[in-house]
Motif scaffolding. Structure first.
Motif, mmCIF file in Angstrom:
data_model
loop_
_atom_site.group_PDB
_atom_site.id
_atom_site.type_symbol
_atom_site.label_atom_id
_atom_site.label_comp_id
_atom_site.label_asym_id
_atom_site.label_seq_id
_atom_site.Cartn_x
_atom_site.Cartn_y
_atom_site.Cartn_z
ATOM 1 N N GLN A 132 50.385 6.533 17.678
ATOM 2 C CA GLN A 132 49.347 6.282 17.550
ATOM 3 C C GLN A 132 48.621 5.629 16.936
ATOM 4 O O GLN A 132 47.592 6.325 17.100
ATOM 5 C CB GLN A 132 49.813 7.636 16.702
ATOM 6 C CG GLN A 132 50.927 9.489 16.889
ATOM 7 C CD GLN A 132 51.199 10.456 16.223
ATOM 8 O OE1 GLN A 132 50.168 10.083 15.109
ATOM 9 N NE2 GLN A 132 51.573 11.111 17.452
ATOM 10 N N SER A 152 51.965 10.689 27.101
ATOM 11 C CA SER A 152 52.465 10.832 25.367
ATOM 12 C C SER A 152 53.915 11.157 25.364
ATOM 13 O O SER A 152 55.042 10.430 24.681
ATOM 14 C CB SER A 152 52.014 11.955 24.588
ATOM 15 O OG SER A 152 51.978 12.567 25.696
ATOM 16 N N GLN A 212 54.536 16.195 17.261
ATOM 17 C CA GLN A 212 53.626 15.153 16.877
ATOM 18 C C GLN A 212 52.982 14.898 15.742
ATOM 19 O O GLN A 212 52.602 13.625 15.703
ATOM 20 C CB GLN A 212 52.823 14.916 18.405
ATOM 21 C CG GLN A 212 53.550 14.661 19.420
ATOM 22 C CD GLN A 212 53.442 12.663 19.557
ATOM 23 O OE1 GLN A 212 53.076 11.925 19.004
ATOM 24 N NE2 GLN A 212 54.948 12.864 20.062
ATOM 25 N N TRP A 251 48.077 8.319 23.031
ATOM 26 C CA TRP A 251 47.087 8.780 22.282
ATOM 27 C C TRP A 251 46.086 7.469 22.021
ATOM 28 O O TRP A 251 46.171 6.291 22.395
ATOM 29 C CB TRP A 251 47.629 8.870 21.076
ATOM 30 C CG TRP A 251 49.316 10.281 20.962
ATOM 31 C CD1 TRP A 251 50.251 10.098 21.102
ATOM 32 C CD2 TRP A 251 48.290 11.453 20.801
ATOM 33 N NE1 TRP A 251 51.114 10.772 21.082
ATOM 34 C CE2 TRP A 251 49.960 11.546 20.879
ATOM 35 C CE3 TRP A 251 47.164 12.405 21.350
ATOM 36 C CZ2 TRP A 251 49.824 12.985 20.608
ATOM 37 C CZ3 TRP A 251 47.756 13.458 21.191
ATOM 38 C CH2 TRP A 251 48.989 14.782 21.198
#
Length: 476
Positions: A275, A81, A258, A287
């Motif tokens: 995401q 990420s 995030q 993710w």
């Protein structure tokens, strides 16, 4: 999809209700979890509404120091990420184009497969590039000395599928992405993360090199006994797939970014892009969506460290759990789910026991196999006497079950690779957290092979008089 994502982020950024979880509740839960799991050390952080609810550590590291929220931990694939975020900062600056081929933006990237020229940056981050452990030499890649060297070693590799058609978890995707960050960002990957990701968030104890931030050795569980061991020397320092070393305190700042709170590193639209799952798989860019809880999460597993990060669109909470250990059973996800339950006012399910029970079963199997092997050796002569006159094919049929564990041992890495959807497994890796299973298989294989060899020798001795009677007399 766009409407869904806007709604998701609205849920995360509108004024959420006051947290129902307290530092005291987290401490109580974590002390119980540490006792029940038997983990040597663990650190956690919980965030909500742009603030850190609680960050703390429990247990000890391999040097006998108390684990705190400032203890450096390797977070393995949670690193993905961070790599995706580095890419998106360059996308927003016009340095990288998500939907253009990687090869056009990273000229040094070449493979022995013409389809590789079509791989886009988005496909790397979504793990839909066609790259797979089954068609690249992971062993050769793991001995690379830099991201540039790593990229060059892909020259003789091929793809497992057409780009954009199949999802396959492969670390090569994110190491290539990290190299692209270096080229487009004009500096080493670790420096770029420091300047454009860690630095702006105030993550002062985070890096992708143990020369910058040094974690203590991690642990492996061997039939319930925790042994400190250095991490495997595969390509790790500076990698985009699993190189990040950080702390619970720093992860709190990362989770706040995030969830769309705090100082943003990128625009909200870029967060949505990272995401959002693809049509092929519920995996975004570092993710993955948990269908049961609705959380966005990503686990990380090295050979002496495990970790998990998660954010809840439903409640706005963020969680990170990191341990300085690795075993056949990973407790970090269970602990994270327990913290999630606390944040929602629910009673957490009990954690722990899985590792202990699994390793106990393996230990009992190993002892039983050793006992049966010894018994087979002691009774070999009696077994041979009873079967001296039997056909050879029937005797080999009786011996086959004893030799099956040896055959399984010979194919052990390949069997595990198949069970792990093609992920490469090496003999060296099998001596780390899978060690209890490896030892059990080794003991079973040796016991069976020893019993089989002893029976064959006893059978040969039992048939010797019969062969002598059948041999023609001298001069006949």
């Amino acid at each position: 999809m766009k409407t869904l994502l806007i709604g998701l982020f609205a849920t995360m950024t509108l004024a959420p209700p006051a947290p129902s979880i307290t530092p005291a509740a987290i401490d109580t839960y974590m002390r119980g979890a540490l006792e029940d799991t038997g983990l040597p050390g663990v650190s956690v952080v919980v965030t909500h509404g742009g603030k850190v609810v609680h960050a703390a550590g429990y247990g000890e590291d391999s040097e006998g120091r108390a684990v705190t929220e400032n203890t450096p931990m390797r977070v393995a694939s949670v690193s993905k990420s961070f790599t995706a975020m580095a890419i998106m900062t360059l996308v927003e600056r016009g340095k990288i184009k998500l939907d253009e081929p990687v090869a056009a933006q990273l000229p040094e990237f070449r493979m022995a497969d013409p389809r590789a020229a079509r791989i886009t940056v988005r496909q790397l981050l979504n793990q839909t590039s066609g790259l797979s452990d089954t068609t690249v030499d992971i062993g050769t890649l793991d001995s690379a000395t830099s991201l540039a060297d790593y990229t060059a070693r892909l020259a003789d590799s091929r793809l497992a599928a057409d780009p954009g058609t199949r999802w396959a978890y492969c670390n090569v995707n994110y190491n290539l992405a990290a190299r692209l960050v270096e080229v487009a960002g004009g500096r080493p990957f670790g420096d770029y993360l420091r300047d454009r990701v860690f630095g702006p968030l105030g993550m002062k104890s985070s890096a992708v090199s143990d020369q910058v931030v040094r974690p203590a050795d991690g642990y492996n569980s061997i039939f319930g006994l925790w042994l400190p061991r250095p991490e495997l020397p595969a390509f790790l320092d500076g990698s985009g797939s699993g190189g990040v070393i950080t702390t619970a305190a720093d992860m709190g700042k990362w989770l706040i970014a995030q969830t769309g709170d705090g100082a943003p590193l990128v625009k909200r639209r870029s967060l949505e892009t990272m995401q959002a799952p693809t049509a092929i798989r519920d995996y975004g860019m570092g993710w993955s969506k948990d269908d049961e809880t609705g959380q966005l999460a990503h686990s990380g597993n090295l050979f002496t460290y495990t970790a998990v990060e998660a954010i809840s669109p439903k409640t706005g909470y963020g969680f990170a759990v990191m341990t300085n250990s690795a075993a056949l059973h990973d407790d970090t996800y269970d602990i994270m789910l327990g913290l999630t339950a606390l944040s929602e006012g629910r009673t957490p399910e009990e954690v722990g026991g899985g590792r202990q029970q699994f390793e106990l079963v393996l230990a009992l199997i190993a002892m039983a196999a050793a006992g049966m092997g010894i018994l087979g050796v002691l009774r070999a002569r009696r077994w041979a006497t009873r079967r001296a006159g039997k056909p050879r094919w029937l005797i080999w049929l009786r011996l086959a079950p004893l030799l099956l564990p040896a055959a399984a041992l010979a194919a052990y890495p390949d069997l595990l690779s198949f069970l792990m959807n093609g992920r490469t497994v090496t003999w060296a890796q099998l001596t780390y957290f899978p060690a209890p299973m490896s030892i059990t298989l080794l003991v079973t294989a040796l016991a069976g092979a020893l019993a089989a060899v002893t029976r064959i020798r006893a059978l040969s001795s039992a048939r010797a008089p019969e062969r002598a009677r059948r041999r023609p007399a001298a001069g006949a």
